[in-house]
Motif scaffolding. Structure first.
Motif: not given
Length: 429
Positions: A46-49, A54-61, A366-370, A382-384
């Protein structure tokens, strides 16, 4: 003097195992598989969507995976602890609403972004320890603990003085790194920048001053390594006094061997040639043998190549004081800089400028772009975090000697002021 990207800089010990290896675009098959498995594991917890946004970008993970040596369970624990800490202290709200004057008061005590980058495009910071004299630190800490400077609630255990420090880390991950990421005049332009390079000047600092700062520095470093992992690439320590081997004995125990290996302690004769291996002369401050007009406390002296990419708006010709972050506009083709924080008790949301997105496909993959015209909150990791104004985007510096992996005790044979026979990083024995 060349303004073009310089030759590739090898990592510690001459082995090409540092940046960009382990970063997006330069993952081994095993690392790529680990990243995908990490996402699945986090989603189950429950920590990633996942999905198109996505809730977190790849570079953060990847920062957490690198910090924990690609062991998913260990990376998960650090990631979970960080997410809980951020939520308990409302880091997004802190950065979004912090008083600009309070932010600047904190910024003047810690590493300053020079406005320049090293040869790999990583933002370059300068820190002069002598400015943290006991009177200044004592006054600052007293004011920080007795003054409310944002709307953020806290967990009650993290001191206010450190939360204000972490607003600077938020600036690193939300402002400086994203800006440098969009600059293509570097060797690996498609790989996001998630690191920082630091010059740490310890000249004119007495042993007593180091001792008085010990608890302050250790507390900041411990939290930074825990919650902002892998935001450090190199530290160059300059002006080390004769007793620095004693001080180094304290400091190195706060870090693991990988972080220790990123710290270069330079003798006077090593400063200019070593810095030039990593940083173009035009980006090295004059007091360290370079050509850049930059003094500690100065506002960033922006790289001309960065300025060329900026379209200023609303009367701005430079970045203002206080916190800021980037939001996607024009369908993700550009990023807009929003100056946030509070002035005279009133929150600001001022659009400062825009820059082109170098690789839009990198944003969407790889990023949230809303996109939104009014953005209230962005998350440094990077958390949404959506608000009533709708939406979010991805995203110090605190003490420069931090930002690596969680701490272990390491041992090192040290000798003399330079601590190394050649201008190479101090490595774990």
């Amino acid at each position: 003097m060349s303004d073009s990207p310089a030759e590739r800089v090898l990592s510690v010990g001459g082995h090409d195992i540092g940046y960009p290896h382990g970063h997006l675009g330069y993952l081994t098959q095993d690392e790529e598989n680990t990243l995908q498995n990490f996402k699945v594991f986090l989603e189950e917890k429950g920590l990633y969507k996942s999905g198109d946004k996505p809730s977190h970008d790849d570079q953060t993970l990847l920062r957490f995976l690198r910090a924990r040596k690609w062991i998913i369970q260990d990376a998960y624990q650090q990631f979970k602890d960080t997410e809980e800490w951020r939520k308990a202290n409302q880091l997004e709200v802190l950065y979004d609403t912090i008083d600009v004057d309070a932010y600047e008061e904190t910024r003047r005590l810690y590493p300053q972004w020079t406005g320049r980058r090293d040869r790999r495009g990583i933002p370059l910071y300068l820190f002069q320890i002598r400015n943290l004299d006991s009177k200044t630190v004592s006054t600052y800490e007293k004011n920080a603990e007795t003054t409310t400077v944002s709307k953020a609630k806290t967990d009650g255990s993290t001191p206010q003085r450190l939360l204000r420090l972490f607003a600077l880390y938020e600036n690193l991950t939300r402002f400086a790194q994203p800006l440098c990421t969009e600059m293509t005049d570097r060797e690996h332009p498609r790989t996001p920048i998630t690191l920082s390079t630091n010059i740490v000047d310890v000249s004119q600092v007495s042993l007593r001053m180091f001792w008085n700062l010990k608890a302050h520095m250790q507390a900041a470093s411990t939290l930074a390594t825990a919650h902002y992992p892998e935001t450090l690439d190199r530290i160059f320590i300059i002006g080390a006094p004769y007793f620095f081997s004693t001080v180094w004995g304290w400091i190195k125990r706060w870090f693991d061997p990988v972080t220790v290996s990123k710290i270069f302690v330079l003798s006077p004769s090593e400063v200019k040639p070593t810095l030039e291996k990593f940083i173009e002369p035009r980006n090295i401050p004059k007091q360290y043998g370079g050509e850049l007009d930059f003094e500690f406390f100065d506002r960033p002296n922006l790289d001309p190549n960065i300025r060329e990419q900026i379209t200023w708006e609303n009367g701005y010709t430079d970045f203002p004081e206080g916190p800021a972050y980037w939001v996607p506009v024009d369908g993700g083709k550009r990023l807009a800089c929003l100056a946030v924080g509070s002035k005279n008790g009133k929150e600001r949301r001022e659009r400062v400028c825009t820059i082109p997105v170098a690789f839009p496909e990198r944003q969407t993959s790889t990023s949230v772009v809303t996109e939104a015209k009014n953005v209230s909150v962005a998350t440094g990791n990077g958390a949404a975090t959506a608000t009533e104004k709708d939406v979010i985007v991805e995203g110090v510096q605190g003490l420069a000697i931090s930002g690596g992996n969680p701490t272990d005790v390491v041992t090192e044979k040290v000798s003399g002021q330079a601590l190394t026979e050649e201008p190479t990083a101090v490595a774990a024995a």
